[in-house]
Design a protein around this motif. Structure first.
Motif, PDB file in Angstrom:
ATOM      1  N   HIS A  10       0.803  -1.226   0.000  1.00  0.00           N
ATOM      2  CA  HIS A  10       0.000   0.000   0.000  1.00  0.00           C
ATOM      3  C   HIS A  10       0.838   1.278   0.000  1.00  0.00           C
ATOM      4  CE1 HIS A  10      -4.239  -0.869  -0.048  1.00  0.00           C
ATOM      5  NE2 HIS A  10      -4.059  -1.897   0.757  1.00  0.00           N
ATOM      6  N   LYS A  14       0.065   2.919  -7.031  1.00  0.00           N
ATOM      7  CA  LYS A  14      -0.922   1.866  -7.280  1.00  0.00           C
ATOM      8  C   LYS A  14      -0.446   0.837  -8.309  1.00  0.00           C
ATOM      9  CE  LYS A  14      -5.662   0.789  -8.197  1.00  0.00           C
ATOM     10  NZ  LYS A  14      -6.996   1.238  -8.472  1.00  0.00           N
ATOM     11  N   ASP A  15       0.051   1.256  -9.439  1.00  0.00           N
ATOM     12  CA  ASP A  15       0.483   0.300 -10.471  1.00  0.00           C
ATOM     13  C   ASP A  15       1.566  -0.633  -9.937  1.00  0.00           C
ATOM     14  OD1 ASP A  15      -1.297   1.385 -12.257  1.00  0.00           O
ATOM     15  OD2 ASP A  15       0.203   2.521 -13.376  1.00  0.00           O
ATOM     16  N   VAL A  18      -0.062  -3.091  -7.336  1.00  0.00           N
ATOM     17  CA  VAL A  18      -0.810  -4.173  -7.988  1.00  0.00           C
ATOM     18  C   VAL A  18       0.164  -5.218  -8.517  1.00  0.00           C
ATOM     19  CG1 VAL A  18      -2.258  -4.730  -9.992  1.00  0.00           C
ATOM     20  CG2 VAL A  18      -2.844  -2.778  -8.540  1.00  0.00           C
ATOM     21  N   PRO A  50      -9.102  -4.247  -1.589  1.00  0.00           N
ATOM     22  CA  PRO A  50      -9.286  -3.854  -2.990  1.00  0.00           C
ATOM     23  C   PRO A  50      -8.023  -4.019  -3.840  1.00  0.00           C
ATOM     24  CG  PRO A  50     -10.343  -2.260  -1.563  1.00  0.00           C
ATOM     25  CD  PRO A  50      -9.576  -3.204  -0.670  1.00  0.00           C
ATOM     26  N   LEU A  51      -6.874  -3.857  -3.252  1.00  0.00           N
ATOM     27  CA  LEU A  51      -5.621  -4.049  -3.978  1.00  0.00           C
ATOM     28  C   LEU A  51      -5.460  -5.510  -4.400  1.00  0.00           C
ATOM     29  CD1 LEU A  51      -3.026  -2.782  -5.040  1.00  0.00           C
ATOM     30  CD2 LEU A  51      -2.033  -3.077  -2.769  1.00  0.00           C
ATOM     31  N   ILE A  53      -7.972  -7.568  -5.035  1.00  0.00           N
ATOM     32  CA  ILE A  53      -8.943  -7.761  -6.115  1.00  0.00           C
ATOM     33  C   ILE A  53      -8.358  -7.259  -7.432  1.00  0.00           C
ATOM     34  CG2 ILE A  53     -11.239  -7.148  -6.966  1.00  0.00           C
ATOM     35  CD1 ILE A  53     -11.388  -8.918  -4.471  1.00  0.00           C
ATOM     36  N   GLU A  54      -7.731  -6.097  -7.398  1.00  0.00           N
ATOM     37  CA  GLU A  54      -7.108  -5.528  -8.594  1.00  0.00           C
ATOM     38  C   GLU A  54      -5.963  -6.415  -9.097  1.00  0.00           C
ATOM     39  OE1 GLU A  54      -6.630  -2.462 -11.512  1.00  0.00           O
ATOM     40  OE2 GLU A  54      -8.144  -2.525  -9.928  1.00  0.00           O
ATOM     41  N   ALA A  55      -5.158  -6.925  -8.182  1.00  0.00           N
ATOM     42  CA  ALA A  55      -4.015  -7.756  -8.554  1.00  0.00           C
ATOM     43  C   ALA A  55      -4.450  -9.108  -9.111  1.00  0.00           C
ATOM     44  CB  ALA A  55      -3.106  -7.958  -7.344  1.00  0.00           C
ATOM     45  N   LYS A  57      -6.275  -9.943 -11.405  1.00  0.00           N
ATOM     46  CA  LYS A  57      -6.268  -9.980 -12.875  1.00  0.00           C
ATOM     47  C   LYS A  57      -4.908 -10.421 -13.413  1.00  0.00           C
ATOM     48  CE  LYS A  57      -9.213  -5.945 -12.713  1.00  0.00           C
ATOM     49  NZ  LYS A  57      -9.205  -4.497 -12.883  1.00  0.00           N
ATOM     50  N   HIS A  58      -3.877 -10.321 -12.597  1.00  0.00           N
ATOM     51  CA  HIS A  58      -2.508 -10.610 -13.020  1.00  0.00           C
ATOM     52  C   HIS A  58      -1.924 -11.849 -12.348  1.00  0.00           C
ATOM     53  CE1 HIS A  58      -2.675  -6.639 -14.824  1.00  0.00           C
ATOM     54  NE2 HIS A  58      -3.136  -6.205 -13.662  1.00  0.00           N
TER      55      HIS A  58
END
Length: 69
Positions: A10, A14-15, A18, A50-51, A53-55, A57-58
């Motif tokens: 955190h 952000k990029d 993730v 939430p981080l 959840i975003e990660a 995808k990868h």
């Protein structure tokens, strides 16, 4: 455990955060751990940062050959 990883990242942009979460899980979690991770996601991902959840995808799904879609 995924949320603990996210907490560490955190502090980064952000990029990078993730990518850091996804890279850590891809490199250090065995397939059974990733199977459980994706099972929780498929049920809505309740409780995930939430981080995370975003990660997701990868993060590689177990059983997929690297580079497969």
């Amino acid at each position: 455990m995924a949320n603990q990883i996210a907490t560490f990242f955190h502090t980064q942009p952000k990029d990078e955060a993730v990518a850091g979460v996804a890279d850590h899980i891809n490199h250090f979690w065995e397939p059974r751990m990733r199977e459980q991770f994706f099972a929780i996601l498929e049920q809505g991902g309740d409780g995930f940062d939430p981080l995370v959840i975003e990660a997701a995808k990868h993060i590689r799904k177990p059983g997929l050959v690297s580079g497969a879609s």
